[in-house]
Scaffold this motif. Structure first.
Motif, PDB file in Angstrom:
ATOM      1  N   SER A  70      42.133  41.926  33.294  1.00 63.04           N
ATOM      2  CA  SER A  70      41.374  42.566  33.736  1.00 63.04           C
ATOM      3  C   SER A  70      41.282  43.162  34.733  1.00 63.04           C
ATOM      4  O   SER A  70      42.521  43.165  35.392  1.00 63.04           O
ATOM      5  CB  SER A  70      39.753  41.585  33.482  1.00 63.04           C
ATOM      6  N   THR A 160      37.263  36.739  34.219  1.00 66.00           N
ATOM      7  CA  THR A 160      37.248  37.540  35.251  1.00 66.00           C
ATOM      8  C   THR A 160      36.143  37.182  35.930  1.00 66.00           C
ATOM      9  O   THR A 160      35.691  36.352  35.818  1.00 66.00           O
ATOM     10  CB  THR A 160      37.731  38.929  34.870  1.00 66.00           C
ATOM     11  N   PRO A 260      41.307  38.745  37.709  1.00 66.25           N
ATOM     12  CA  PRO A 260      41.187  40.174  37.636  1.00 66.25           C
ATOM     13  C   PRO A 260      42.308  40.412  38.759  1.00 66.25           C
ATOM     14  O   PRO A 260      42.267  40.019  39.775  1.00 66.25           O
ATOM     15  CB  PRO A 260      39.327  41.050  38.452  1.00 66.25           C
TER      16      PRO A 260
END
Ligand code: FE
Ligand code: CA
Length: 544
Positions: A70, A160, A260
């Motif tokens: 992500s 994430t 992320p």
């Protein structure tokens, strides 16, 4: 001049084509949805056993060999990525030459009891069956879990986080910053540590793959895909298999699955030391642009970047701005695509006594990106402003009796552009700016002056440069020489590999340089090499 064309006409064309493409894609998507629905009836999750016959590719083994990732977290959105590849080291990944539906699910819990978003994406052979989903409508400042399903198989779980709301008063942000991971030079133990670390975000500052091999005496393992010996023969299939080879590393996959990422690229994603539309290793201009096109395409296909970044020919916009509540703003900067050619090129990558480097119009970021960054800095209302760019900004020359020797691929070879960058910070008096860099394979803490070459010029910003994940740095002798030649470099060590941990609060940014001896092995332990801090409102960094 090609650069002028690149800076003005190409982005304009890209915008026009982008509008056209998004409409075309929408129509394509709608027509595909019908096919997807039909397909789902046969291969719906959970009814795989009743399916009359598994597709050959999905029976061939794990289709999620490359994991998932992500990136680009916003207050209401995040980008999810995967690529289907049962045989990742084959040119087609072992996939059939047709589009395949992939279901994606986002939940607030790791058990997927509370699913908040889901949908079906299309993995297209034209994009190596990669999937980029820009999931919108999420809540700010929240952890989410996600996974994919296709061909009756389920991916691992990814975690994430969205950015806080733009106005949110955030007490704390923790970021891991890494760069330079030659697969051959060592083990990705750095990623293993970051994967389990309590961080909100990972920033990767370039050299995600190396198109070159490590020298034989420093080789710890071999690239799983080998490029042809001549770089003018590098193809899209080569870059795809090379990226896939990197993603077969379990530590790298774990680090992507855990956090992320924000992506910045440098040169080795394409060809060592390339500049804009030129590369010394591929003198023929059109040939190099074809190689760059292939490299950008494969880069896009393997990383969690927004689907809106899909390259058009040899152009791919990577520079972007991100916010973290009221606490921080990040600019991810592209130091490669719009950069001017080297001047006084020397075989060993150094320049000396070269009047051409001082040309006012020489640029590393390109005029458009320079303006974009300057305007963004001047307009920022966030506590901290981070310029995430690929290399060291502070002077890093080798002082000699006959004048300084400079690194032809770094900011020292672009003094006028560096002065403009410093002026963009100092002239509108933008406080609390920190430059983040990589590329030079050493941990560096430095002060940045309005005129970096004048010791009497005021300090206007701070800089933290991360060492490499694996790639070898300068020798002890050269490191000591560079450090002694540049008084604004407060800390500099090339002997250890590692990454930086940034602890950001409204009053202070604290940079912990994590390091371990070279080469990095699977059982290597990282430790704190040094800690430097920047106090809010005080320009420059100090030992923590
Ligand atoms: Fe590197
Ligand atoms: Ca580099």
């Amino acid at each position: 001049m090609w650069y002028g064309v690149d800076n003005t006409i190409v982005p304009l064309l890209q915008r026009i084509i982008g509008v056209f493409m998004s409409r075309r894609r929408l129509l394509l998507q709608l027509s595909r949805t019908a096919a997807v629905l039909a397909w789902q009836q046969v291969f719906a999750p959970g009814v795989q056993a009743q399916a009359p016959k598994l597709e050959a590719w999905s029976a061939a083994g794990d289709i999620f060999t490359l994991g998932l990732a992500s990136g680009e977290p916003r207050p209401d959105s995040v980008v999810l990525w995967t690529r289907l590849a049962p045989h990742p080291l084959q040119p087609d990944g072992g996939m059939p030459p047709r589009a395949v539906p992939v279901q994606w699910v986002v939940a607030v819990d790791a058990g997927f009891k509370q699913v908040v978003k889901s949908g079906v994406a299309v993995a297209d052979p034209a994009s190596a069956h990669s999937v980029h989903v820009d999931v919108t409508g999420l809540s700010p400042g929240r952890t989410y879990f996600y996974r994919f399903e296709s061909g009756g198989q389920r991916s691992p779980i990814g975690r994430t986080r969205t950015a806080p709301a733009p106005g949110a008063q955030v007490d704390r942000l923790r970021v891991a910053v890494a760069s330079c991971q030659n697969f051959e030079a060592g083990t990705f133990t750095v990623h293993k540590e970051i994967a389990t670390a309590d961080v909100d975000l990972v920033i990767f500052l370039g050299d995600y793959i190396y198109e070159v091999d490590a020298r034989s005496y420093q080789r710890q393992r071999s690239h799983l895909h080998k490029f042809p010996s001549r770089p003018e023969h590098f193809t899209l299939a080569d870059y795809r298999m090379h990226h896939a080879g990197y993603k077969l590393d379990a530590d790298l996959r774990a680090c992507h699955a855990a956090h992320p990422w924000l992506m910045v690229w440098d040169d080795h994603e394409v060809i060592n030391d390339y500049t804009g539309a030129d590369a010394l290793k591929i003198p023929h201009h059109e040939t190099f642009l074809n190689v760059r096109t292939a490299a950008y395409r494969a880069y896009f296909e393997h990383l969690p970047v927004s689907p809106s970044r899909a390259p058009i020919g040899s152009v791919m916009r990577m520079h972007e701005r991100y916010e973290w509540g009221q606490l921080a703003e990040f600019w991810t900067v592209d130091g490669r695509q719009y950069r001017d050619k080297p001047v006084c090129p020397a075989k060993v990558g150094l320049f000396w006594n070269c009047k051409w480097v001082d040309m006012r119009e020489r640029t590393m970021l390109g005029q458009d990106q320079e303006y974009w960054l300057a305007e963004g800095l001047a307009a920022s209302t966030k506590a901290w402003k981070f310029i995430a760019q690929p290399t060291q900004v502070a002077p890093g020359v080798l002082g000699t009796l006959m004048g300084p020797l400079g690194y032809a691929d770094g900011w020292d070879a672009f003094p006028a552009a560096r002065e403009r960058l410093m002026a963009a910070i100092a002239q509108p008096r933008v406080p609390d700016v920190i430059c983040l860099g990589g590329d030079v394979h050493r941990h560096v803490a430095a002060n940045l002056r309005l005129n970096p070459l004048d010791p009497a010029s005021p300090i206007v910003a701070s800089e933290f440069v991360t060492s490499s994940v694996t790639s070898q740095g300068l020798s002890e002798l050269l490191n000591a020489w560079v450090k002694a030649s540049n008084p604004d470099v407060l800390h500099m060590r090339s002997d250890e590999r590692g990454y930086m941990l940034l602890d950001i609060t409204p009053t202070q940014t604290r940079c912990t340089f994590r390091g371990t001896t070279h080469p990095v092995r699977a059982d290597s332990r990282l430790r704190n090499q040094a800690v430097y801090v920047v106090d809010r409102g005080v320009p420059g960094t100090r030992k923590g």
